[in-house]
Write an enzyme that holds these catalytic residues in place. Sequence first.
Site, PDB file in Angstrom:
ATOM      1  N   ASP A  28      -7.185  26.621 134.474  1.00  0.00           N
ATOM      2  CA  ASP A  28      -6.119  26.423 135.464  1.00  0.00           C
ATOM      3  C   ASP A  28      -4.790  26.048 134.803  1.00  0.00           C
ATOM      4  OD1 ASP A  28      -7.425  27.066 137.814  1.00  0.00           O
ATOM      5  OD2 ASP A  28      -8.085  25.009 138.219  1.00  0.00           O
ATOM      6  N   LYS A  50     -16.406  22.264 141.186  1.00  0.00           N
ATOM      7  CA  LYS A  50     -15.691  22.255 139.902  1.00  0.00           C
ATOM      8  C   LYS A  50     -16.015  21.029 139.030  1.00  0.00           C
ATOM      9  CE  LYS A  50     -11.484  24.396 139.928  1.00  0.00           C
ATOM     10  NZ  LYS A  50     -10.120  24.765 140.363  1.00  0.00           N
TER      11      LYS A  50
HETATM   12  P1  NAP Z   1      -7.140  18.231 146.082  1.00  0.00           P
HETATM   13  O1  NAP Z   1      -7.817  17.763 144.861  1.00  0.00           O
HETATM   14  O2  NAP Z   1      -7.803  18.095 147.415  1.00  0.00           O
HETATM   15  O3  NAP Z   1      -5.705  17.472 146.174  1.00  0.00           O
HETATM   16  C1  NAP Z   1      -4.864  17.610 147.298  1.00  0.00           C
HETATM   17  C2  NAP Z   1      -3.516  16.968 147.012  1.00  0.00           C
HETATM   18  O4  NAP Z   1      -2.675  17.171 148.165  1.00  0.00           O
HETATM   19  C3  NAP Z   1      -3.581  15.455 146.786  1.00  0.00           C
HETATM   20  O5  NAP Z   1      -2.566  15.066 145.898  1.00  0.00           O
HETATM   21  C4  NAP Z   1      -3.315  14.930 148.212  1.00  0.00           C
HETATM   22  O6  NAP Z   1      -2.817  13.621 148.229  1.00  0.00           O
HETATM   23  C5  NAP Z   1      -2.247  15.882 148.656  1.00  0.00           C
HETATM   24  N1  NAP Z   1      -2.118  15.909 150.109  1.00  0.00           N
HETATM   25  C6  NAP Z   1      -2.977  16.475 150.989  1.00  0.00           C
HETATM   26  N2  NAP Z   1      -2.522  16.265 152.255  1.00  0.00           N
HETATM   27  C7  NAP Z   1      -1.373  15.549 152.145  1.00  0.00           C
HETATM   28  C8  NAP Z   1      -0.438  15.040 153.100  1.00  0.00           C
HETATM   29  N3  NAP Z   1      -0.605  15.207 154.417  1.00  0.00           N
HETATM   30  N4  NAP Z   1       0.646  14.359 152.631  1.00  0.00           N
HETATM   31  C9  NAP Z   1       0.826  14.179 151.302  1.00  0.00           C
HETATM   32  N5  NAP Z   1      -0.028  14.648 150.353  1.00  0.00           N
HETATM   33  C10 NAP Z   1      -1.112  15.321 150.779  1.00  0.00           C
HETATM   34  O7  NAP Z   1      -6.743  19.779 145.986  1.00  0.00           O
HETATM   35  P2  NAP Z   1      -6.383  20.609 144.656  1.00  0.00           P
HETATM   36  O8  NAP Z   1      -7.591  21.293 144.182  1.00  0.00           O
HETATM   37  O9  NAP Z   1      -5.628  19.710 143.742  1.00  0.00           O
HETATM   38  O10 NAP Z   1      -5.428  21.751 145.262  1.00  0.00           O
HETATM   39  C11 NAP Z   1      -4.133  21.423 145.749  1.00  0.00           C
HETATM   40  C12 NAP Z   1      -3.401  22.687 146.175  1.00  0.00           C
HETATM   41  O11 NAP Z   1      -3.206  23.538 145.043  1.00  0.00           O
HETATM   42  C13 NAP Z   1      -4.170  23.528 147.200  1.00  0.00           C
HETATM   43  O12 NAP Z   1      -3.250  24.026 148.136  1.00  0.00           O
HETATM   44  C14 NAP Z   1      -4.759  24.661 146.358  1.00  0.00           C
HETATM   45  O13 NAP Z   1      -4.937  25.842 147.125  1.00  0.00           O
HETATM   46  C15 NAP Z   1      -3.664  24.845 145.329  1.00  0.00           C
HETATM   47  N6  NAP Z   1      -4.158  25.455 144.072  1.00  0.00           N
HETATM   48  C16 NAP Z   1      -3.599  26.617 143.677  1.00  0.00           C
HETATM   49  C17 NAP Z   1      -4.007  27.200 142.492  1.00  0.00           C
HETATM   50  C18 NAP Z   1      -3.383  28.482 142.055  1.00  0.00           C
HETATM   51  O14 NAP Z   1      -3.985  29.193 141.229  1.00  0.00           O
HETATM   52  N7  NAP Z   1      -2.188  28.802 142.509  1.00  0.00           N
HETATM   53  C19 NAP Z   1      -5.001  26.571 141.709  1.00  0.00           C
HETATM   54  C20 NAP Z   1      -5.555  25.369 142.133  1.00  0.00           C
HETATM   55  C21 NAP Z   1      -5.122  24.808 143.339  1.00  0.00           C
HETATM   56  P3  NAP Z   1      -3.854  12.368 148.408  1.00  0.00           P
HETATM   57  O15 NAP Z   1      -4.391  12.083 147.033  1.00  0.00           O
HETATM   58  O16 NAP Z   1      -2.989  11.294 148.956  1.00  0.00           O
HETATM   59  O17 NAP Z   1      -4.923  12.819 149.370  1.00  0.00           O
END
Ligand code: NAP
Length: 276
Positions: free
Chosen positions: A106, A69
Amino acid sequence: MTGKIPLAGVIGSPIAHSRLPQIHRHWLKTYGLAGAYIPMDVSSADLREVLTVLPKAGFVGVNITIPHKEAVLEMADVVTDRATLIGAVNTLIFRNDGTIHADNTDGYGFLENLKSGAPDWMPSAGPATVLGAGGAARAVVVSLLDAGVPEVLLTNRTRIRAEKLADDFGNRVTVVDWVHAANILEESALIVNTTSLGMIGKQEMRVPLDGLRSGTVVTDLVYTPLRTNLLVAAEHAGCVTVDGLGMLLHQAVPGFERWFGTRPTVDSATRAAALR
Ligand code: NAP
């Protein structure tokens, strides 16, 4: 068969889990349109070459997902303001003149889902708490600020990531330490989980949820499972809850319209198709 059938698809790695093929194929069938939507597992090393070849093979555009992305920003000829602001791309349009147009839908998908699941929520109702500061959080924060939310309270396990995001988006974003996340729930009109916590195979949300109060809108970007523990706890507290599947469906709308010429409707049949 005469004429070219427009092709679209999604590029990521891995890609087998993506629900976008079911969604786009459902719309193609529903509207009786000629076209196809193909999942493509492409490595980072091959991405640029693949994007050069696809338009020549009849592709009108593609969705881009993890891990490409951000990288695609550099490969597009035209990038929309919102994709630049978010720092990531999820939709490409291959134009007839050979140029690649990049967008990020998004934030649009997030807001449309929120409006449809919580129609009484008003951006001006009060501060919004955003849990997480990853890629998805950037799209959510941009859309909330655009919508007119007075303040975003941003909290993330890794504080520096939240501070970077706040620096990018100005003084309506306030960073709150992750250990104090529970304290800001009560004053929030909207709570959004953008972390992967609560997703099948990941850790559960550990933020204490006693501060949730009746009437607050709570939404989770995680949609596997559909009813996350956060949403279940919010329901018990009398909150209005919105699951994350609708965001995925709504973010797909602008791309489908550009590629296939019909604006699709997100309805219960679309949800069912995505869940199949
Ligand atoms: P990302 O960039 O990898 O970010 C992950 C986030 O989760 C960060 O804020 C991370 O915190 C936090 N996190 C992960 N493990 C953690 C833990 N053990 N304790 C506390 N915080 C934790 O991923 P993303 O692309 O933003 O996606 C995040 C979520 O949104 C995913 O589950 C994805 O499937 C979902 N999503 C859904 C849609 C939809 O259309 N519904 C669209 C996009 C994403 P740190 O910075 O501290 O690592």
